[in-house]
Motif scaffolding. Structure first.
Motif, PDB file in Angstrom:
ATOM      1  N   PHE A  22      34.662  -1.996 -33.761  1.00 18.61           N
ATOM      2  CA  PHE A  22      35.114  -0.597 -33.755  1.00 18.61           C
ATOM      3  C   PHE A  22      36.080  -0.426 -34.911  1.00 18.61           C
ATOM      4  O   PHE A  22      36.966  -1.261 -35.136  1.00 18.61           O
ATOM      5  CB  PHE A  22      35.832  -0.276 -32.438  1.00 18.61           C
ATOM      6  CG  PHE A  22      36.514   1.067 -32.443  1.00 18.61           C
ATOM      7  CD1 PHE A  22      35.814   2.219 -32.140  1.00 18.61           C
ATOM      8  CD2 PHE A  22      37.857   1.183 -32.777  1.00 18.61           C
ATOM      9  CE1 PHE A  22      36.431   3.464 -32.158  1.00 18.61           C
ATOM     10  CE2 PHE A  22      38.488   2.418 -32.792  1.00 18.61           C
ATOM     11  CZ  PHE A  22      37.774   3.559 -32.484  1.00 18.61           C
ATOM     12  N   HIS A  23      35.904   0.645 -35.653  1.00 15.31           N
ATOM     13  CA  HIS A  23      36.867   1.004 -36.696  1.00 15.31           C
ATOM     14  C   HIS A  23      36.911   2.522 -36.791  1.00 15.31           C
ATOM     15  O   HIS A  23      35.880   3.193 -36.733  1.00 15.31           O
ATOM     16  CB  HIS A  23      36.493   0.420 -38.050  1.00 15.31           C
ATOM     17  CG  HIS A  23      37.446   0.839 -39.117  1.00 15.31           C
ATOM     18  ND1 HIS A  23      37.136   1.800 -40.052  1.00 15.31           N
ATOM     19  CD2 HIS A  23      38.723   0.469 -39.384  1.00 15.31           C
ATOM     20  CE1 HIS A  23      38.188   1.983 -40.852  1.00 15.31           C
ATOM     21  NE2 HIS A  23      39.153   1.202 -40.465  1.00 15.31           N
ATOM     22  N   GLN A  24      38.117   3.043 -36.968  1.00 17.63           N
ATOM     23  CA  GLN A  24      38.288   4.484 -37.125  1.00 17.63           C
ATOM     24  C   GLN A  24      39.355   4.742 -38.177  1.00 17.63           C
ATOM     25  O   GLN A  24      40.368   4.047 -38.215  1.00 17.63           O
ATOM     26  CB  GLN A  24      38.693   5.113 -35.796  1.00 17.63           C
ATOM     27  CG  GLN A  24      38.660   6.621 -35.794  1.00 17.63           C
ATOM     28  CD  GLN A  24      38.844   7.154 -34.385  1.00 17.63           C
ATOM     29  OE1 GLN A  24      39.943   7.081 -33.847  1.00 17.63           O
ATOM     30  NE2 GLN A  24      37.769   7.651 -33.795  1.00 17.63           N
ATOM     31  N   SER A 132      31.009   2.212 -34.768  1.00 14.04           N
ATOM     32  CA  SER A 132      30.911   1.356 -33.587  1.00 14.04           C
ATOM     33  C   SER A 132      29.637   0.526 -33.704  1.00 14.04           C
ATOM     34  O   SER A 132      28.619   1.000 -34.214  1.00 14.04           O
ATOM     35  CB  SER A 132      30.924   2.187 -32.299  1.00 14.04           C
ATOM     36  OG  SER A 132      29.862   3.097 -32.227  1.00 14.04           O
ATOM     37  N   VAL A 133      29.734  -0.730 -33.246  1.00 15.89           N
ATOM     38  CA  VAL A 133      28.622  -1.671 -33.385  1.00 15.89           C
ATOM     39  C   VAL A 133      28.433  -2.435 -32.083  1.00 15.89           C
ATOM     40  O   VAL A 133      29.403  -2.875 -31.466  1.00 15.89           O
ATOM     41  CB  VAL A 133      28.878  -2.689 -34.531  1.00 15.89           C
ATOM     42  CG1 VAL A 133      27.761  -3.723 -34.620  1.00 15.89           C
ATOM     43  CG2 VAL A 133      29.063  -1.974 -35.862  1.00 15.89           C
ATOM     44  N   LYS A 134      27.171  -2.591 -31.717  1.00 23.46           N
ATOM     45  CA  LYS A 134      26.765  -3.485 -30.632  1.00 23.46           C
ATOM     46  C   LYS A 134      25.802  -4.499 -31.241  1.00 23.46           C
ATOM     47  O   LYS A 134      24.812  -4.109 -31.868  1.00 23.46           O
ATOM     48  CB  LYS A 134      26.052  -2.731 -29.514  1.00 23.46           C
ATOM     49  CG  LYS A 134      26.922  -1.884 -28.633  1.00 23.46           C
ATOM     50  CD  LYS A 134      27.810  -2.662 -27.710  1.00 23.46           C
ATOM     51  CE  LYS A 134      27.021  -3.401 -26.640  1.00 23.46           C
ATOM     52  NZ  LYS A 134      27.845  -4.272 -25.811  1.00 23.46           N
ATOM     53  N   LEU A 153      38.837  -2.035 -45.240  1.00 24.01           N
ATOM     54  CA  LEU A 153      39.233  -1.943 -46.649  1.00 24.01           C
ATOM     55  C   LEU A 153      38.279  -1.040 -47.427  1.00 24.01           C
ATOM     56  O   LEU A 153      38.705  -0.207 -48.231  1.00 24.01           O
ATOM     57  CB  LEU A 153      39.247  -3.340 -47.278  1.00 24.01           C
ATOM     58  CG  LEU A 153      40.207  -4.359 -46.667  1.00 24.01           C
ATOM     59  CD1 LEU A 153      39.940  -5.750 -47.217  1.00 24.01           C
ATOM     60  CD2 LEU A 153      41.639  -3.934 -46.895  1.00 24.01           C
ATOM     61  N   ILE A 154      36.995  -1.207 -47.177  1.00 23.12           N
ATOM     62  CA  ILE A 154      35.986  -0.416 -47.889  1.00 23.12           C
ATOM     63  C   ILE A 154      36.099   1.055 -47.510  1.00 23.12           C
ATOM     64  O   ILE A 154      36.097   1.939 -48.380  1.00 23.12           O
ATOM     65  CB  ILE A 154      34.578  -0.965 -47.598  1.00 23.12           C
ATOM     66  CG1 ILE A 154      34.416  -2.347 -48.229  1.00 23.12           C
ATOM     67  CG2 ILE A 154      33.498   0.004 -48.074  1.00 23.12           C
ATOM     68  CD1 ILE A 154      33.187  -3.104 -47.759  1.00 23.12           C
ATOM     69  N   VAL A 155      36.202   1.342 -46.220  1.00 20.92           N
ATOM     70  CA  VAL A 155      36.274   2.737 -45.778  1.00 20.92           C
ATOM     71  C   VAL A 155      37.533   3.413 -46.316  1.00 20.92           C
ATOM     72  O   VAL A 155      37.469   4.546 -46.801  1.00 20.92           O
ATOM     73  CB  VAL A 155      36.193   2.838 -44.239  1.00 20.92           C
ATOM     74  CG1 VAL A 155      36.545   4.236 -43.757  1.00 20.92           C
ATOM     75  CG2 VAL A 155      34.804   2.446 -43.767  1.00 20.92           C
ATOM     76  N   ARG A 156      38.667   2.729 -46.271  1.00 22.49           N
ATOM     77  CA  ARG A 156      39.900   3.334 -46.804  1.00 22.49           C
ATOM     78  C   ARG A 156      39.763   3.624 -48.297  1.00 22.49           C
ATOM     79  O   ARG A 156      40.208   4.663 -48.781  1.00 22.49           O
ATOM     80  CB  ARG A 156      41.099   2.446 -46.511  1.00 22.49           C
ATOM     81  CG  ARG A 156      41.591   2.607 -45.081  1.00 22.49           C
ATOM     82  CD  ARG A 156      42.882   1.887 -44.808  1.00 22.49           C
ATOM     83  NE  ARG A 156      42.746   0.445 -44.689  1.00 22.49           N
ATOM     84  CZ  ARG A 156      42.237  -0.191 -43.626  1.00 22.49           C
ATOM     85  NH1 ARG A 156      41.805   0.486 -42.598  1.00 22.49           N
ATOM     86  NH2 ARG A 156      42.162  -1.488 -43.608  1.00 22.49           N
ATOM     87  N   ARG A 157      39.111   2.748 -49.041  1.00 23.74           N
ATOM     88  CA  ARG A 157      38.893   2.984 -50.469  1.00 23.74           C
ATOM     89  C   ARG A 157      37.981   4.204 -50.676  1.00 23.74           C
ATOM     90  O   ARG A 157      38.214   5.035 -51.553  1.00 23.74           O
ATOM     91  CB  ARG A 157      38.291   1.747 -51.119  1.00 23.74           C
ATOM     92  CG  ARG A 157      38.058   1.925 -52.593  1.00 23.74           C
ATOM     93  CD  ARG A 157      37.439   0.706 -53.207  1.00 23.74           C
ATOM     94  NE  ARG A 157      37.218   0.942 -54.600  1.00 23.74           N
ATOM     95  CZ  ARG A 157      37.579   0.138 -55.548  1.00 23.74           C
ATOM     96  NH1 ARG A 157      38.182  -0.975 -55.273  1.00 23.74           N
ATOM     97  NH2 ARG A 157      37.337   0.430 -56.802  1.00 23.74           N
TER      98      ARG A 157
END
Length: 166
Positions: A22-24, A132-134, A153-157
């Protein structure tokens, strides 16, 4: 089909405690952009590091018979897609001006990336991107180890790239 996150109302593949990843993240964008335009702004210019990461991913995954994804397309679609269309390596599952749900599913894992725009506050609105990943098997779990490390890191960039144009 999706579970809504209690904190953000973002769609998830399962409840947070049942996800394998999970990342947001969030940023402010112009009140005039759509969710799809935000996605295009995030992905239209990949760094050499990201292109290398996709190249490595494709070589590693070929060993397990997984098709290459080749990263983000250099040329963006001229018009907004509709549900069922493919954008880069995702299937568009749901799209409105304010929401874009992208899915990638294979025998190893299922990924949902959701971009959601809040109502406008003056000239800005908040963009929330949720992944989200399963995983379905051991290969999916191994695949997610480097992805989990690099994804934030990639998403923030990509979000900085998007907001620097505003």
């Amino acid at each position: 089909m999706y579970v809504r996150d209690i904190c953000s109302n973002a769609p998830l593949l399962a409840a947070r405690n049942e996800l394998d990843f999970f990342h947001q993240d969030r940023c402010l964008v112009s009140s005039r952009v759509t969710a799809f335009e935000s996605y295009c702004g995030m992905t239209d210019s990949s760094s050499q590091l990201l292109r290398t990461a996709f190249w490595l991913r494709d070589r590693f995954c070929a060993l397990a018979g997984v098709r290459p994804i080749n990263g983000f397309a250099q040329e963006r679609p001229k018009a907004s897609p509709v549900a069922g269309d493919v954008v880069d390596f995702f299937k568009v599952d749901y799209i409105t001006n304010d929401e874009l749900f992208l899915v990638a599913n294979d025998r190893h894992l299922c990924v949902l990336v959701a971009l959601m725009l809040s109502p406008a506050l003056g000239s800005k609105r908040e963009l929330t991107i949720t992944a989200s990943v399963k995983t379905h098997n051991l290969f999916g779990k191994v695949y997610m180890v480097p992805v989990a490390y690099a994804h934030g890191l990639i998403v923030r960039r990509m979000l900085r790239q998007l907001t620097s144009r505003a």
